[in-house]
Each structure stands twice: as C-alpha cells, then as structure tokens.
Design a protein around this motif. Structure first.
Motif: not given
Length: 493
Positions: A456, A449-452, A147, A149, A157-161
């Motif tokens: 997405t 997954d990202t919301e930026t 995760k 941030d 950017a907020n990314i989860e892999t």
C-alpha cells in the motif's frame, strides 16, 4: 541631446559591431564572438564624440537582460518570456515523441496478449487506447505528483505518487541548460551573481506557463465492450507543478549561464558577492550526480544477473540505474536514505521503516511489528535482507572519494577567485551546497500510495534538516582541504 548620449570622450568601453558585446578599449578582438575591433577603434579616433554616441546608442538599444543597465519592465518581461517559452516548447515536442513511441509499444503488447482470447477487444479498442499522453511525459519529466484512478470489470485502483523518474528529467534539464548557456553567451559582462539573479524572471515565467499546462494535463478514458469496461483518469497537482518547474528551471538555467562565464570574471577578487561560491555549489551537485549515475550504471551492467535479466526491458534497467545513481550522490555525502513500506494483510496494514547509509548498510527502526536480530534486518523473523558485515567498502571508498575530490576542486577554484575573506567564502559554499542538496532531495523523493494492492505504500526520501547539516559540513571540510592544498602547492612552486 538626451542624457544617455552624453559620454566622456575618453570612454574606456567599446561595443562590438557584430554582437554588441561590451569590450575594453584595449581589446583587439571581441571577448564574445572574436570579431576584430579595429574598425570600431579607427572610427573612434578621428571623431571620438561620434563613436561614443554610437556606442551609447548600441548599449541603450539592447534588451536590459543582456546588459548591466537598469531594466524596464517591458523589456525584462519580453526577453524573459522568450527564454522561458523556447525550452518549454522544445520539451513539449520531445515529450510528444516519447509518448507516441511508448503508446505504440503498449498497443503492440496488448494486441499480442489479447489477440486470441478477446478478439473484439484487440480489434476495436486497442487503437483507441492512449495510456500515456504528451502531458503525462511532460509532467513526469518535471517530477510532478500524479493521481491515478482506474476502474475495470476485474479490479479498481487508486494510486498517488510523489516525485518521478530521473531519466525523464533529462528532457527539461537539457533544454534549460542549453537556454541558460545561450543566455550566458549574450551576457558576457555579467558577474556570476548577476547571472543567477537574471535567471529568476525566466524561471518564474517558465513555472507559471508550466503550471497552467498542468491544469489541462492527464487523460480520461472510458471504454466498454463484451470483454468488460475500462475507466482511467490521471490528474496532476497545480502547486506541485509550479514549485518543481520553478526549481528545475532556476537551477539549470543558472548552471548553463554560469558555465559560459568568461575567465576574466572568475579571477582573483571575483567572489566579492559570493557568486562564485554559489556557482561551485551548483556545479559540484550536478557533476556529482552525473558521475554517480555513470558509476552505478557501470556497476549494475557488470553484474551478470542484472545485465542478462530478461524479465526487465533495457528501458527499465536504465531507469533503475539512473534512479539509484541520483540517490548515490546524496549517500556519498554521508546522508541517510529513509524508506517506508506498507503491506496490507487481510483488513490491516502494517508499516515498516528502513534507513540506509554507506557505512551502516540497511538498518531497520521498525519492521512490521518485529525487532530485527543484531547485525541484520529480518522480515517477519525470517530471511535476512541486509547485513552490516557484508558491506562492500570498495564502492563506499569510490563514492566518498568522488565527493571529496569535487569539493576539494571547488576549494581550489574558490581560492583562485577569492577576495580575501577565506572563511566566509568557504562557509558560503558549504551553505549553498547544503541548500542545493536539500532542494534536490525534495524533488527526487519518490512515494507511491495505493489502497488496492498488497503493498500500500512505498517511499524513499532523505531527511531535510539532516541532509542540510551533513551536506554543509562535508562541503565545507572538502573545500577547505582543497583550499589548503592549493595554498601549500603555491608556496612550494
């Protein structure tokens, strides 16, 4: 005299004075280290009772993990701790060297790009930047979820892999494999199933230590200047680290230990507890993935467009080739690869679902609200990205042949180690292979997954239940073919 010393005078087991390995009384040389057993025999003849007492003492003094005797809690924990800490320590050293090299290249790249535009940034901040920590490489090498941030003056950017790069997985694989092989050399009298069970306590301790490291892993950076500010934080999942490290350590310690199994324990009747069936399932999976990676690397580098692409570094090309090679092994066993893609447009996000198999090519179940034309896949009604009429069946035949040959070879080996229960041993092999393939499919899946950004979501994974059923059937059929061919060749000879 204690009970452990009261052996019969006609004991048929001798212990090597050099490595303490158990040997039959008829052996002239040690089956483990090759040292001569003449001195042991000569010493036993004039005074058999004293030789037997000495043998019993040696057997009792060795750690329980080395022998078939019942273990004590302290000896098992101590020995397992040694075999778990050593590969973890070596993996940390390798991760440190890799992270140091990557950070050095990143700093050089940032300095060259910002030297003329942001002089203050390049001189005061670059040396403080550490985008990749040692623990980052260690966690990613075990395919642990990440995760991230990030927040700067220009964007956030907020990314989860989920999952990771198979290339980095070589770090723990090599260290654990060598550890398992070393352990197997010390346990020459243990059968295949006993070697696998001996790997469990090592994997448990290894995974606990690794998961504890994950609590302190990642990095946190806050820097600011006339050029703006940068805030970066990475964290890892404790549960994911615990599970992944246990799976990886158990598999590759077992594989290393099984590879050193002596020929005498692989002969006829040695598969009574289905240990050889499990061994062949593990060996087939690892061998198949390595062969597929080599094939994919050869194919991609033979393509001029890929080999001469200056937009990708050599490291990036190898990462892509190894990742595709790992997926290709599952595809060669007739499994389907499912993909999900999310694209953000204005305030809405549209998702597309794709699947791929060797025989059908790319197939879209839904793609951003559009129905694909017959025989092809389209994006927004424009541009074909897959066509089932343009499938290269040469490569399909090559991958399927690799899988069938490896399964058939396992069937031949199972027949040689058979204990008279042909169907059960083949079923055990198929089920074990299906379970291993499901485990591998779980740890090599990739999702981001990202919301930026505009994209997405990106994910690639194999369906768990479908993979188990199809892999089990393919392994059973392939091994049965090898068993039947071996039987016929034996009769002809």
């Amino acid at each position: 005299m204690s009970e452990v010393f009261q052996l019969k005078k006609d004991a048929t087991i001798l212990f090597c004075s050099h490595c303490s390995c158990e040997n039959s009384k008829e052996n002239i040389y040690c089956i483990s280290c090759g040292a001569s057993l003449d001195k042991v025999t000569e010493k036993a003849n004039p005074n058999p009772s004293s030789a037997n007492v000495e043998s019993a003492y040696k057997k009792d003094s060795r750690p329980a993990l080395y022998t078939n005797q019942k273990s004590t809690g302290k000896s098992t924990i101590w020995t397992s701790s040694i075999y778990s800490v050593i590969p973890l320590f070596v993996s940390i050293l390798l991760s440190w060297s890799i992270s140091a090299g990557l950070n050095h290249k990143i700093k050089d790249l940032i300095s060259s790009e910002t030297r003329f535009e942001f002089a203050d940034f390049s001189t005061s901040v670059v040396e403080k930047i550490k985008l990749i920590a040692t623990t980052d490489v260690l966690m990613l090498s075990h395919l642990v979820s990440l995760k991230l941030d990030a927040d700067t003056s220009y964007f956030g950017a907020n990314i989860e892999t989920s999952g990771g790069l198979l290339l980095l997985a070589a770090i723990p694989i090599i260290t654990l494999f060598i550890t398992g092989y070393w352990l197997g050399r010390k346990t020459q009298t243990k059968s295949a199933i006993e070697r696998i069970t001996s790997s469990f306590p090592i994997a448990v301790i290894y995974s606990i230590c690794f998961a504890c490291i994950s609590l302190f892993s990642g990095l946190s950076m806050d820097e600011s200047g006339v050029w703006g500010s940068i805030s970066l934080k990475t964290t890892y999942s404790f549960g994911n680290a615990l599970l992944h490290s246990f799976i990886i350590s158990l598999i590759f310690i077992s594989v290393g230990s099984l590879l050193s199994l002596p020929r005498s324990l692989k002969g006829s009747g040695s598969n009574q507890k289905y240990g050889i069936s499990i061994k062949r399932a593990l060996m087939t999976t690892i061998s198949g993935m390595m062969i597929c990676i080599v094939i994919v690397c050869g194919y991609l580098y033979s393509e001029k467009e890929f080999a001469e692409d200056n937009n990708m570094s050599s490291f990036t090309k190898i990462v892509i080739a190894t990742q595709i090679g790992g997926y290709s092994w599952h595809l060669s066993n007739l499994n389907n690869l499912n993909g999900n893609l999310g694209i953000k447009e204005y305030d809405t996000t549209e998702y597309g679902q794709l699947s791929y198999s060797l025989f059908t090519g790319i197939k879209a179940t839904s793609l951003f609200g559009y129905s694909p034309p017959s025989g092809a896949v389209s994006v927004g009604g424009q541009g074909i990205i897959g066509d089932k009429n343009n499938i290269d069946y040469t490569w399909i035949l090559l991958f399927v042949t690799v899988a069938l040959v490896l399964h058939a070879w396992s069937g031949i080996q199972l027949r040689r180690a058979g204990s008279g229960r042909t169907l059960k041993e083949l079923i055990a092999y198929g089920v074990a292979f299906g379970v291993v393939m499901v485990i591998m499919a779980y740890i090599i899946k990739v999702s981001v997954d990202t919301e930026t950004f505009e994209i997405t979501r990106v994910s690639l994974q194999f369906p768990i239940i479908q993979s188990f059923i199809i892999s089990t059937l393919v392994a059973f059929v392939g091994a049965s073919i090898g068993w039947i061919l071996s039987s016929k060749l034996t009769r002809i000879n």
